[in-house]
Write an enzyme that holds these catalytic residues in place. Structure first.
Site, PDB file in Angstrom:
ATOM      1  N   ASN A  13      91.129  15.039 -10.581  1.00  0.00           N
ATOM      2  CA  ASN A  13      89.900  15.818 -10.447  1.00  0.00           C
ATOM      3  C   ASN A  13      90.129  17.216  -9.879  1.00  0.00           C
ATOM      4  O   ASN A  13      89.272  18.082  -9.999  1.00  0.00           O
ATOM      5  CB  ASN A  13      88.861  15.076  -9.589  1.00  0.00           C
ATOM      6  CG  ASN A  13      89.391  14.664  -8.239  1.00  0.00           C
ATOM      7  OD1 ASN A  13      90.230  13.783  -8.156  1.00  0.00           O
ATOM      8  ND2 ASN A  13      88.927  15.307  -7.175  1.00  0.00           N
ATOM      9  N   GLY A  15      93.398  20.200  -8.126  1.00  0.00           N
ATOM     10  CA  GLY A  15      94.784  20.507  -7.760  1.00  0.00           C
ATOM     11  C   GLY A  15      95.761  20.325  -8.913  1.00  0.00           C
ATOM     12  O   GLY A  15      95.461  20.623 -10.078  1.00  0.00           O
ATOM     13  N   ARG A  36      88.657   8.958  -8.084  1.00  0.00           N
ATOM     14  CA  ARG A  36      87.883   7.907  -7.406  1.00  0.00           C
ATOM     15  C   ARG A  36      86.425   8.277  -7.203  1.00  0.00           C
ATOM     16  O   ARG A  36      85.585   7.393  -7.054  1.00  0.00           O
ATOM     17  CB  ARG A  36      88.531   7.580  -6.060  1.00  0.00           C
ATOM     18  CG  ARG A  36      88.703   8.782  -5.150  1.00  0.00           C
ATOM     19  CD  ARG A  36      89.462   8.416  -3.884  1.00  0.00           C
ATOM     20  NE  ARG A  36      89.864   9.611  -3.149  1.00  0.00           N
ATOM     21  CZ  ARG A  36      90.457   9.590  -1.971  1.00  0.00           C
ATOM     22  NH1 ARG A  36      90.731   8.427  -1.400  1.00  0.00           N
ATOM     23  NH2 ARG A  36      90.796  10.707  -1.368  1.00  0.00           N
ATOM     24  N   ASP A  61      90.613   4.295  -7.869  1.00  0.00           N
ATOM     25  CA  ASP A  61      91.093   4.428  -6.497  1.00  0.00           C
ATOM     26  C   ASP A  61      92.411   3.668  -6.440  1.00  0.00           C
ATOM     27  O   ASP A  61      92.432   2.437  -6.601  1.00  0.00           O
ATOM     28  CB  ASP A  61      90.078   3.844  -5.511  1.00  0.00           C
ATOM     29  CG  ASP A  61      90.532   3.978  -4.063  1.00  0.00           C
ATOM     30  OD1 ASP A  61      91.753   4.123  -3.821  1.00  0.00           O
ATOM     31  OD2 ASP A  61      89.679   3.909  -3.172  1.00  0.00           O
ATOM     32  N   TYR A 164     103.910  11.790   5.903  1.00  0.00           N
ATOM     33  CA  TYR A 164     103.981  12.318   4.536  1.00  0.00           C
ATOM     34  C   TYR A 164     105.405  12.364   3.990  1.00  0.00           C
ATOM     35  O   TYR A 164     105.677  11.825   2.908  1.00  0.00           O
ATOM     36  CB  TYR A 164     103.355  13.711   4.500  1.00  0.00           C
ATOM     37  CG  TYR A 164     103.348  14.323   3.115  1.00  0.00           C
ATOM     38  CD1 TYR A 164     102.565  13.772   2.100  1.00  0.00           C
ATOM     39  CD2 TYR A 164     104.125  15.444   2.821  1.00  0.00           C
ATOM     40  CE1 TYR A 164     102.557  14.333   0.828  1.00  0.00           C
ATOM     41  CE2 TYR A 164     104.109  16.010   1.556  1.00  0.00           C
ATOM     42  CZ  TYR A 164     103.328  15.448   0.559  1.00  0.00           C
ATOM     43  OH  TYR A 164     103.324  16.000  -0.698  1.00  0.00           O
ATOM     44  N   VAL A 197     102.723  24.565  -3.765  1.00  0.00           N
ATOM     45  CA  VAL A 197     101.663  25.243  -4.502  1.00  0.00           C
ATOM     46  C   VAL A 197     100.330  25.120  -3.760  1.00  0.00           C
ATOM     47  O   VAL A 197     100.095  24.172  -3.014  1.00  0.00           O
ATOM     48  CB  VAL A 197     101.548  24.717  -5.957  1.00  0.00           C
ATOM     49  CG1 VAL A 197     102.876  24.877  -6.682  1.00  0.00           C
ATOM     50  CG2 VAL A 197     101.081  23.274  -6.012  1.00  0.00           C
ATOM     51  N   THR A 199      96.916  24.198  -2.878  1.00  0.00           N
ATOM     52  CA  THR A 199      95.885  23.189  -3.181  1.00  0.00           C
ATOM     53  C   THR A 199      95.218  22.782  -1.866  1.00  0.00           C
ATOM     54  O   THR A 199      95.675  23.155  -0.780  1.00  0.00           O
ATOM     55  CB  THR A 199      96.499  21.922  -3.823  1.00  0.00           C
ATOM     56  OG1 THR A 199      97.323  21.278  -2.847  1.00  0.00           O
ATOM     57  CG2 THR A 199      97.304  22.234  -5.076  1.00  0.00           C
ATOM     58  N   ASP A 200      94.199  21.934  -1.989  1.00  0.00           N
ATOM     59  CA  ASP A 200      93.540  21.377  -0.802  1.00  0.00           C
ATOM     60  C   ASP A 200      94.535  20.698   0.128  1.00  0.00           C
ATOM     61  O   ASP A 200      94.345  20.682   1.345  1.00  0.00           O
ATOM     62  CB  ASP A 200      92.502  20.320  -1.229  1.00  0.00           C
ATOM     63  CG  ASP A 200      91.130  20.930  -1.426  1.00  0.00           C
ATOM     64  OD1 ASP A 200      90.903  22.047  -0.929  1.00  0.00           O
ATOM     65  OD2 ASP A 200      90.292  20.267  -2.072  1.00  0.00           O
ATOM     66  N   ASN A 202      97.376  21.412   1.228  1.00  0.00           N
ATOM     67  CA  ASN A 202      98.028  22.232   2.253  1.00  0.00           C
ATOM     68  C   ASN A 202      97.122  23.386   2.696  1.00  0.00           C
ATOM     69  O   ASN A 202      97.629  24.427   3.146  1.00  0.00           O
ATOM     70  CB  ASN A 202      99.385  22.754   1.745  1.00  0.00           C
ATOM     71  CG  ASN A 202      99.273  23.410   0.386  1.00  0.00           C
ATOM     72  OD1 ASN A 202      98.289  24.086   0.097  1.00  0.00           O
ATOM     73  ND2 ASN A 202     100.268  23.218  -0.462  1.00  0.00           N
TER      74      ASN A 202
END
Ligand code: NAP
Length: 241
Positions: A13, A15, A36, A61, A164, A197, A199-200, A202
């Site tokens: 959806n 990134g 999800r 999900d 992570y 890159v 995205t949300d 990072n």
């Protein structure tokens, strides 16, 4: 019968996942947009369709057995099978991840999504992939999961992130086991680092675009027969384990 191939991208959806879906759509794939959240998935499907891609929404999900089982059934119904699976969905577990203070629940949540979630989706999709002519599986990993880079002074591996980074090391180790089990099949399974890159994930601090990040996953999802398997790639080549 149609020659059109079908792909599923998890976490598509936004990134990098969204751009992988767009890129595979531009290559002529029918793309299942795994996401999800109903509203976010519908918005992505609308936008991808407006760009000319042949896509369909897949409620998904990766941490939920029933959701993943239903997704496999939906793909079989909507597309008749699956040629490429891109396991892209992932979470970081947040900015504060010192090993001495992290909440065990955060560790578990990150492993549940980034490792067990990938296994759950892969195993649910494998019956369809096994029936495909040239099946491909791509795990979107990260070079921060490279123990070689983590232990090489001067390598860019971001901040200390005990949930992570090791989740991606774990994911890579799991991928190697899949490659060994699937070695006698026509399934090629590889790991991709998209690069750093924006995205949300990072806070949009990444230096490249999500579209640039999608390039290596798309290349691995569309490898020709006889291509590599059980390996870990970034744009510049292979990543050391
Ligand atoms: P992002 O913009 O935060 O997107 C992550 C995606 O994963 C979202 O679509 C999110 O859905 C989805 N997701 C999370 N948990 C999920 C779950 N349980 N079930 C289904 N979907 C779920 O991050 P991104 O940067 O594009 O990350 C994509 C992948 O690239 C991740 O695996 C990440 O580790 C990897 N990666 C990113 C970078 C980077 O620099 N950005 C570098 C190396 C690797 P919601 O919108 O519902 O949350």
């Amino acid at each position: 019968m149609t020659d059109q191939k079908t792909a599923l991208v998890t976490g598509a959806n936004k990134g990098i996942g969204y751009e992988i879906a767009a890129g595979l759509g531009a290559l002529g794939y029918k793309v299942g947009v795994g996401a999800r959240d109903d509203a976010r998935r519908a918005a992505a499907v609308d936008k991808l369709r407006a760009g000319g891609a042949d896509v369909f929404g897949v409620p998904l999900d990766v941490t939920d057995d029933a959701s993943v089982t239903a997704a496999a059934r939906l793909i079989q119904e909507q597309a008749g099978g699956l040629d490429a699976l891109v396991n892209n969905a992932g979470i970081t577990g947040g900015p504060e991840q010192a090993p001495t203070t992290i909440d065990p629940e955060t560790m578990l949540a990150v492993v549940q999504t980034n490792v067990i979630g990938v296994m759950r989706v892969t195993n649910a999709m494998l019956p369809m992939l096994r029936r495909a002519a040239s099946p491909r599986i791509v795990n979107v990993s990260s070079s921060v999961g490279s123990l070689t880079r983590q232990t090489t002074p001067g390598s860019f591996v971001g901040p200390i992130a005990v949930a992570y980074a090791p989740s991606k090391t774990f994911l890579n180790a799991v991928m190697v086991q899949y490659a060994k089990e699937l070695a006698e099949t026509n399934i090629l399974i590889n790991a991709a680092c998209p690069g750093f890159v924006a995205t949300d994930l990072n806070g949009f601090r990444g230096t490249g675009t999500a579209q640039q990040g999608a390039a290596t996953p798309i290349r691995l999802a569309t490898l020709p027969d006889g291509g590599p398997t059980g390996q870990f790639f970034e744009d510049a080549g292979t990543v050391p384990w």
